[in-house]
Design a protein around this motif. Structure first.
Motif: not given
Length: 201
Positions: A197-201
């Motif tokens: 549940n995170i996005t790419s940098l």
């Protein structure tokens, strides 16, 4: 005291009356800088002298060994940097310096900053590796990653990320890829992003 909530505010109040011929910037230290077409009309020495006199009258001391000078110039033949002294000791000229956690260099590229962030974040991947060895669940490894490692990769990103080249972007992203590969070893990176549940940098 450093590290306290009122530390920065107290410092600003203490040095609020510091005035020099050059522009100064105060946060938890003081930076004096001058924008000039030549070094012959430099007022940096008088600015440093003003800061020294102010510090003495306020029972403070400027640490000459920690004071540095950096020239930023894009001319083919950069001008000679004037010798600036603190209490008779010449200030060391450097090609890079750290200002508020941002690693600046004289060519104003993000190479030094990204290299430092990568090295620091890469060292902390050891924590994730140790958690994997003890068979901690992937979601818990992600929690450790997002609290201890990702903030390093995102430090001052509003300032730096717009100026990164593709290689630098890949270098930072590789840290997150490796962390998620340890947390979700059987998943591709795009799937692991969704699971974490995170996005790419």
């Amino acid at each position: 005291p450093q590290g306290t909530l009122l530390g920065v505010l107290s410092f600003i109040l203490m040095i609020n009356d510091l005035d020099t011929p050059c522009t100064t910037m105060q946060v938890d230290n003081t930076t004096v800088y001058q924008d000039s077409n030549s070094t012959t009309d430099s007022t940096l020495q008088s600015a440093v002298d003003s800061a020294i006199n102010w510090s003495k009258s306020n029972s403070m001391r400027i640490n000459a060994s920690k004071t540095k000078i950096m020239l930023i110039c894009f001319k083919k033949d950069p001008p000679t940097v004037p010798k600036i002294k603190v209490d008779g000791n010449e200030i060391e000229r450097v090609e890079s310096c750290t200002l508020l956690g941002i690693h600046l260099n004289s060519s104003l590229t993000w190479n030094d900053h990204i290299d430092k962030l990568y090295k620091r974040a890469n060292q902390r991947l050891y924590f994730i590796a140790q958690l994997k060895r003890t068979k901690v669940e992937g979601k818990d490894m992600v929690a450790v990653y997002t609290s201890l490692i990702r903030p390093i990769l995102e430090y001052a990103c509003q300032l730096s990320h717009g100026g990164l080249n593709k290689q630098q972007e890949i270098l930072l992203e590789s840290i997150q890829e490796r962390a998620l590969a340890m947390a979700f070893p059987s998943c591709e990176y795009t799937v692991a992003l969704q699971l974490a549940n995170i996005t790419s940098l």
